[in-house]
Design a protein around this motif. Structure first.
Motif, PDB file in Angstrom:
ATOM      1  N   LYS A   1       0.820  -1.218   0.000  1.00 42.40           N
ATOM      2  CA  LYS A   1       0.000   0.000   0.000  1.00 42.40           C
ATOM      3  C   LYS A   1       0.857   1.272   0.000  1.00 42.40           C
ATOM      4  CE  LYS A   1      -0.540  -0.042   5.044  1.00 42.40           C
ATOM      5  NZ  LYS A   1       0.374   1.089   5.291  1.00 42.40           N
ATOM      6  N   ASP A   2       2.114   1.129   0.436  1.00 40.51           N
ATOM      7  CA  ASP A   2       3.011   2.285   0.464  1.00 40.51           C
ATOM      8  C   ASP A   2       3.815   2.421  -0.826  1.00 40.51           C
ATOM      9  OD1 ASP A   2       2.251   2.889   3.112  1.00 40.51           O
ATOM     10  OD2 ASP A   2       3.652   1.369   3.870  1.00 40.51           O
ATOM     11  N   MET A   3       3.529   1.560  -1.793  1.00 41.38           N
ATOM     12  CA  MET A   3       4.299   1.552  -3.039  1.00 41.38           C
ATOM     13  C   MET A   3       3.377   1.865  -4.213  1.00 41.38           C
ATOM     14  SD  MET A   3       6.419  -1.918  -2.122  1.00 41.38           S
ATOM     15  CE  MET A   3       7.190  -2.067  -0.502  1.00 41.38           C
ATOM     16  N   GLY A   4       3.920   1.764  -5.411  1.00 40.45           N
ATOM     17  CA  GLY A   4       3.164   2.059  -6.622  1.00 40.45           C
ATOM     18  C   GLY A   4       3.859   3.117  -7.455  1.00 40.45           C
ATOM     19  N   GLY A   5       3.944   2.892  -8.753  1.00 39.03           N
ATOM     20  CA  GLY A   5       4.532   3.873  -9.652  1.00 39.03           C
ATOM     21  C   GLY A   5       6.030   4.044  -9.509  1.00 39.03           C
ATOM     22  N   LEU A   6       6.722   3.059  -8.936  1.00 41.21           N
ATOM     23  CA  LEU A   6       8.152   3.224  -8.652  1.00 41.21           C
ATOM     24  C   LEU A   6       9.052   2.931  -9.851  1.00 41.21           C
ATOM     25  CD1 LEU A   6       8.307   1.666  -5.074  1.00 41.21           C
ATOM     26  CD2 LEU A   6       8.706   4.050  -5.677  1.00 41.21           C
ATOM     27  N   ARG A   7       8.471   2.597 -10.994  1.00 42.91           N
ATOM     28  CA  ARG A   7       9.312   2.295 -12.166  1.00 42.91           C
ATOM     29  C   ARG A   7      10.116   3.515 -12.618  1.00 42.91           C
ATOM     30  NH1 ARG A   7       4.202   3.146 -13.616  1.00 42.91           N
ATOM     31  NH2 ARG A   7       3.726   4.409 -15.452  1.00 42.91           N
ATOM     32  N   LYS A   8       9.597   4.701 -12.343  1.00 44.40           N
ATOM     33  CA  LYS A   8      10.308   5.920 -12.747  1.00 44.40           C
ATOM     34  C   LYS A   8      11.429   6.264 -11.766  1.00 44.40           C
ATOM     35  CE  LYS A   8       6.213   7.824 -15.024  1.00 44.40           C
ATOM     36  NZ  LYS A   8       5.192   8.911 -15.024  1.00 44.40           N
ATOM     37  N   GLN A   9      11.160   6.062 -10.481  1.00 48.33           N
ATOM     38  CA  GLN A   9      12.175   6.377  -9.474  1.00 48.33           C
ATOM     39  C   GLN A   9      13.271   5.312  -9.409  1.00 48.33           C
ATOM     40  OE1 GLN A   9       8.926   6.536  -9.034  1.00 48.33           O
ATOM     41  NE2 GLN A   9       8.398   8.550  -8.205  1.00 48.33           N
ATOM     42  N   LEU A  10      12.923   4.044  -9.727  1.00 50.60           N
ATOM     43  CA  LEU A  10      13.867   2.922  -9.615  1.00 50.60           C
ATOM     44  C   LEU A  10      13.942   2.164 -10.943  1.00 50.60           C
ATOM     45  CD1 LEU A  10      12.527   1.564  -6.173  1.00 50.60           C
ATOM     46  CD2 LEU A  10      14.429   3.148  -6.509  1.00 50.60           C
ATOM     47  N   PRO A  11      14.502   2.767 -11.981  1.00 48.84           N
ATOM     48  CA  PRO A  11      14.461   2.134 -13.310  1.00 48.84           C
ATOM     49  C   PRO A  11      15.230   0.814 -13.398  1.00 48.84           C
ATOM     50  CG  PRO A  11      15.881   4.079 -13.302  1.00 48.84           C
ATOM     51  CD  PRO A  11      15.145   4.084 -12.007  1.00 48.84           C
ATOM     52  N   ILE A  12      16.430   0.746 -12.815  1.00 47.94           N
ATOM     53  CA  ILE A  12      17.215  -0.495 -12.890  1.00 47.94           C
ATOM     54  C   ILE A  12      16.536  -1.582 -12.070  1.00 47.94           C
ATOM     55  CG2 ILE A  12      19.437  -1.563 -12.360  1.00 47.94           C
ATOM     56  CD1 ILE A  12      20.745   1.159 -12.781  1.00 47.94           C
ATOM     57  N   THR A  13      16.083  -1.233 -10.875  1.00 45.99           N
ATOM     58  CA  THR A  13      15.363  -2.196 -10.038  1.00 45.99           C
ATOM     59  C   THR A  13      14.120  -2.693 -10.754  1.00 45.99           C
ATOM     60  OG1 THR A  13      16.143  -1.017  -8.066  1.00 45.99           O
ATOM     61  CG2 THR A  13      14.311  -2.539  -7.780  1.00 45.99           C
ATOM     62  N   HIS A  14      13.429  -1.788 -11.434  1.00 41.64           N
ATOM     63  CA  HIS A  14      12.207  -2.155 -12.156  1.00 41.64           C
ATOM     64  C   HIS A  14      12.484  -3.198 -13.236  1.00 41.64           C
ATOM     65  CE1 HIS A  14       9.461  -1.134 -15.699  1.00 41.64           C
ATOM     66  NE2 HIS A  14       8.730  -1.852 -14.865  1.00 41.64           N
ATOM     67  N   ILE A  15      13.482  -2.957 -14.056  1.00 41.62           N
ATOM     68  CA  ILE A  15      13.787  -3.873 -15.158  1.00 41.62           C
ATOM     69  C   ILE A  15      14.259  -5.225 -14.625  1.00 41.62           C
ATOM     70  CG2 ILE A  15      15.304  -4.277 -17.133  1.00 41.62           C
ATOM     71  CD1 ILE A  15      13.084  -2.254 -17.644  1.00 41.62           C
ATOM     72  N   THR A  16      15.139  -5.216 -13.644  1.00 39.04           N
ATOM     73  CA  THR A  16      15.664  -6.488 -13.123  1.00 39.04           C
ATOM     74  C   THR A  16      14.567  -7.274 -12.399  1.00 39.04           C
ATOM     75  OG1 THR A  16      16.474  -5.313 -11.148  1.00 39.04           O
ATOM     76  CG2 THR A  16      18.038  -5.671 -12.938  1.00 39.04           C
ATOM     77  N   PHE A  17      13.701  -6.569 -11.673  1.00 39.20           N
ATOM     78  CA  PHE A  17      12.583  -7.246 -10.997  1.00 39.20           C
ATOM     79  C   PHE A  17      11.641  -7.860 -12.018  1.00 39.20           C
ATOM     80  CE2 PHE A  17       8.734  -7.735  -8.500  1.00 39.20           C
ATOM     81  CZ  PHE A  17       9.194  -8.024  -7.229  1.00 39.20           C
ATOM     82  N   LEU A  18      11.393  -7.167 -13.110  1.00 38.48           N
ATOM     83  CA  LEU A  18      10.535  -7.693 -14.166  1.00 38.48           C
ATOM     84  C   LEU A  18      11.138  -8.950 -14.783  1.00 38.48           C
ATOM     85  CD1 LEU A  18       8.108  -7.495 -16.064  1.00 38.48           C
ATOM     86  CD2 LEU A  18       9.428  -5.892 -17.485  1.00 38.48           C
ATOM     87  N   ILE A  19      12.444  -8.943 -15.021  1.00 41.23           N
ATOM     88  CA  ILE A  19      13.113 -10.126 -15.568  1.00 41.23           C
ATOM     89  C   ILE A  19      12.943 -11.310 -14.620  1.00 41.23           C
ATOM     90  CG2 ILE A  19      15.393 -11.115 -16.083  1.00 41.23           C
ATOM     91  CD1 ILE A  19      16.185  -8.335 -17.155  1.00 41.23           C
TER      92      ILE A  19
END
Length: 645
Positions: A392-410
Motif C-alpha cells: 500500500k506504500d508503493m506504486g509507480g516506482l518504475r520511474k524512481q527505480l528504473p534499474i530495479t524495475h527492469i531487473t525485478f521484471l526479468i
C-alpha cells in the motif's frame, strides 16, 4: 584428480572472515569489514568456478560418466574398526554445482550489503555472521559422510538463527529467530534418528559405502535393512523417511513451514541468502545426496516426498496471492518453488531418462537461485527507497527505480515460466517428469504455475504501477548506488540466460549425461496458463480499481483463511499451549516439583532431623563420654555373660 587444497579453501576462506571479523571486527576492521569479507568471498567464488571447470571439462568424466571423488578424508572419531566419524571432501556433479551456486549468491549478497547495510552499528558482526553461514553451507555440500553433513546442518541452523535475529533489539526478530531454530530442531531430531538407523543398517557413515551397501539386493546390509521392521514398516524405510523429515524442516515443507515467513525479520540481504540458494535448498540437497537409497530401496518414501512437495507448492502459492508484505509474498513463493523441486524428486526414478525428475529438480534449484536472489535484492532496493514492506506504500516506482524495475521484471518473467527466461526451461522439465510419472501431481503443478505467475505479477504491478508514487516525507537514497545495482544486473543476466545451459549434460541421477529435449506442444498449456495469470494480474492491479476488493469479498471465508495462512500458526499455538503445556507440561512440572523434588527434599530433611537428634552426643564434655563408655561396657558385659554365653 581434484586438488584437495583448492577445494578446502572454498569453505575455509569464509570461515577465516568469520573468525577475523568476529574477534577483531570492531577494533581492527571496523571500516573495512565489508571489503575484507567480500574479497574473501570473491576468492572463494573464483576457486569454486575453477573447481567446476576442472571437474566438468577436465578430469570429472571417465567413460562418459561423471565420477565421485574423495580427495581428502581425515578420521576424527573412531568407534571401532570400520565405523568412524570422518571429516572429508566429497566431489561429484551435485556438490560442484552447489559450490558454484552458494558462493555466487553469497558473493552477490556480500556486495549488495556494502550499500544496504552501510552505517549499521554492528556492521562487522553482520559480515562475520554471513561468513559463518556461507562456511556452514559449503561444508554441508562438501560433506563426505552422513554425520559430517549433520554437523554442518546444525551449523547452518545456528548461523541462520544469528542472522534472522540480527536486529536483537526488535521483539519480532527475536521471536522469529527462536521460532526458526525451534521448529527446525524438531525436524532435525527426525534427521538424527534417521542417520542412526541408516548407519546401523549399513554399518558405515560414509555416503559412497552406505549407498552401495543399501542399494544392492542380496547384500547382508540390504537384507538387514529390509528384514528389521517397526509397525510393519522396514527399518530402511523409516530411516529414509526420517531423513526426509529433517530435509522438510530445513526446506520449510508443509506442515513444518511456519518459521519461513517470520524469517523475513532479518535484514533483506539475509532473506536473499537464506531463501535463494542456501538454507532452504538444504533439504532438496539432502534427498538428492541419498537419492539412490530413496529411489532403489525405498521407492514408497519417494511417493511421500512427491506429495509433500506438491501440497506445499500449491498451499504456499494460494497464500502468496493474498499477502501484502512483499517479503512475505517472496517467502511463500520460495516455499512453493522448493515444493516444485521436492515433488520433481518424488516422481523421479534412478538412472537414464527415468531420472529426468532428479535432473529437473536440481536444474530448477540452479535457476531459482538466480531469480529468487534477484527478487529479494530488488525488493530490498524498493524497501530501502520507501522505508516500508507494505504494497500500500508503493506504486509507480518504475520511474524512481528504473534499474530495479527492469531487473525485478526479468525475475518475475523467469519465475512465471515465460520463455526464454531461465525458469521456463527448468519448470518445463519438472512438469514433463510429473506428467510422465504422476498425472495428479502434474495437474497440481500446472495450477501452481498459473498461480505463481499471478501472484508475482500482482507483486510487480503493485510495486511499479498501480498508482503514482507519493512520498510521505521519507529520506530517499536513490536506488542504492553501484554496489547495490551490480548484483541486480549480474543476477538478472543469470535469470535470463541460465536456462540455456544444457544442465542434464552435467547433472543426472547416475552421472551419465542426460540430453534435455524441448517439447513445443507440451509447453503450450503451462505457458498459456502462466500468461493468463500475468494478464489477470495486469487487469486487476495495473491501475487502481475496486476489482481486487470485490473478488476478495466474493471469496469471503476462503480469502480470509488464505490471508491468515489457513490458521496453521494458530493450530500450532493451540497444540503447544492448550495440549502440550496443559496436559503434559503442567502435570510433568507438578510431578517434578512434588515427587522428584519432594523425594530429594525429604531425604535432606530426614538427614537433618537425625543430625539434630544425635548432635547432643557430641557435646565435648568428658564426663558424658565417660558415662557413655561405662554404659557401653556394662551392656556388652551383660550380653556376653547372660545372652551369648
Amino acid at each position: 584428480m581434484p586438488n584437495a587444497t583448492i577445494i578446502a579453501l572454498i569453505p575455509l576462506l569464509p570461515l577465516a572472515g568469520f573468525v577475523l571479523l568476529g574477534l577483531f571486527g570492531r577494533k581492527v576492521f571496523r571500516n573495512s569489514s565489508g571489503i575484507l569479507a567480500t574479497v574473501l568471498l570473491l576468492a572463494s567464488t573464483v576457486l569454486a568456478l575453477y573447481t567446476a571447470y576442472e571437474y566438468f571439462f577436465v578430469y570429472g568424466k571417465v567413460d562418459s560418466i561423471y565420477q565421485k571423488f574423495i580427495p581428502l578424508q581425515l578420521t576424527w572419531l573412531e568407534f571401532y574398526k570400520g565405523l568412524s566419524i570422518d571429516m572429508g571432501i566429497y566431489i561429484d556433479p551435485i556438490s560442484v554445482m552447489m559450490l558454484v551456486v552458494v558462493t555466487f549468491v553469497s558473493l552477490m549478497v556480500h556486495i549488495y550489503s556494502l550499500g544496504y547495510m552501510k552505517g549499521e552499528e554492528r556492521f562487522p558482526v553482520y559480515y562475520s555472521f554471513l561468513g559463518l553461514f556461507t562456511f556452514s553451507m559449503l561444508g554441508l555440500v562438501l560433506a563426505s559422510n552422513i554425520f559430517q553433513i549433520y554437523i554442518f546442518w546444525e551449523l547452518v541452523g545456528v548461523s541462520s538463527f544469528l542472522l534472522i535475529g540480527y536486529y536483537y533489539d526488535k521483539p519480532s526478530a527475536v521471536a522469529a529467530c527462536k521460532k526458526a531454530f525451534i521448529v527446525t530442531r524438531f525436524a532435525d531430531l527426525g534427521f538424527l534418528i534417521g542417520i542412526l538407523i541408516l548407519s546401523f543398517c549399513s554399518g558405515t557413515l560414509d555416503f559412497q559405502t552406505l549407498i552401495q551397501r543399501l542399494t544392492v539386493p542380496g547384500s547382508s546390509e540390504f537384507n538387514t535393512a529390509v528384514s528389521y521392521s517397526f509397525m510393519g514398516v522396514s527399518a530402511i524405510t523409516w530411516g529414509a523417511a526420517l531423513v526426509f523429515v529433517g530435509g522438510a524442516g530445513k526446506s520449510a515443507m508443509f506442515p513444518l513451514h511456519i518459521w519461513l515467513p517470520d524469517a523475513m525479520e532479518g535484514p533483506t540481504p539475509v532473506s536473499a541468502l537464506i531463501h535463494a540458494a542456501t538454507m532452504v535448498v538444504a533439504g532438496v540437497f539432502l534427498v538428492t545426496r541419498l537419492f539412490p537409497v530413496f529411489a532403489i530401496t525405498t521407492p514408497n518414501t519417494l511417493v511421500i516426498v512427491g506429495w509433500v512437495g506438491a501440497v506445499s507448492a500449491i498451499f504456499a502459492a494460494i497464500i502468496a496471492c493474498t499477502q501484502t508484505d512483499i517479503k512475505r509474498v517472496l517467502a511463500y513463493s520460495t516455499m512453493s518453488q522448493i515444493g516444485y523441486m521436492m515433488f520433481a524428486l518424488g516422481v523421479s526414478k534412478y538412472g537414464g531418462e527415468a531420472g529426468l525428475g532428479f535432473t529437473a529438480s536440481l536444474f530448477h534449484l540452479f535457476t531459482h537461485a538466480m531469480f529468487k536472489a534477484l527478487l529479494f535484492l530488488a525488493a530490498g532496493a524498493v524497501i530501502h527507497y520507501v522505508h516500508s514492506n507494505e504494497m500500500k506504500d508503493m506504486g509507480g516506482l518504475r520511474k524512481q527505480l528504473p534499474i530495479t524495475h527492469i531487473t525485478f521484471l526479468i525475475a518475475c518473467l523467469a519465475i512465471a515460466g515465460v520463455p526464454p527466461f531461465a525458469g521456463f526451461f527448468s519448470k518445463e522439465e519438472i512438469l514433463l517428469a510429473a506428467y510422465q510419472n504422476n498425472i495428479a501431481i502434474y495437474y497440481i503443478a500446472l495450477i501452481t504455475s498459473g498461480l505463481t505467475a499471478f501472484y508475482m505479477f500482482r507483486l510487480y504491478f503493485n510495486i511499479f504501477w498501480s498508482k503514482p508514487y507519493e512520498s510521505h516525507g521519507e529520506s530517499h537514497h536513490g536506488e542504492g548506488g553501484f554496489v547495490m545495482m551490480l548484483p541486480l544486473v549480474l543476477l538478472a543476466i543469470g535469470a535470463a540466460a541460465a536456462g540455456f545451459i544444457p544442465f542434464g549434460e552435467y547433472v543426472s541421477s547416475d552421472g551419465t549425461p542426460l540430453k534435455s529435449n524441448f517439447h513445443l506442444q507440451f509447453s503450450i498449456a503451462p505457458v498459456v496458463l502462466g500468461l493468463t495469470g500475468i494478464f489477470t494480474a495486469m487487469w486487476l492491479y495495473r491501475s487502481q480499481n475496486d476489482r481486487p476488493a470485490k473478488i476478495a469479498a466474493s471469496l469471503n471465508g476462503f480469502y480470509k483463511a488464505a490471508y491468515h495462512k489457513f490458521y496453521i500458526d494458530e493450530v500450532y499455538v493451540f497444540i503447544t499451549k492448550k495440549i502440550l503445556f496443559n496436559l503434559i507440561g503442567k502435570p510433568a512440572a507438578w510431578f517434578d516439583r512434588n515427587v522428584v523434588d519432594g523425594a530429594v527434599n525429604l531425604t535432606g530433611a530426614t538427614t537433618q532431623a537425625i543430625s539434630v537428634g544425635i548432635k547432643k552426643i557430641q557435646s565435648g564434655k568428658v564426663q558424658q563420654y565417660a558415662i557413655y563408655f561405662l554404659a557401653g561396657v556394662i551392656v556388652l558385659a551383660a550380653l556376653f555373660i547372660y545372652v551369648w554365653k
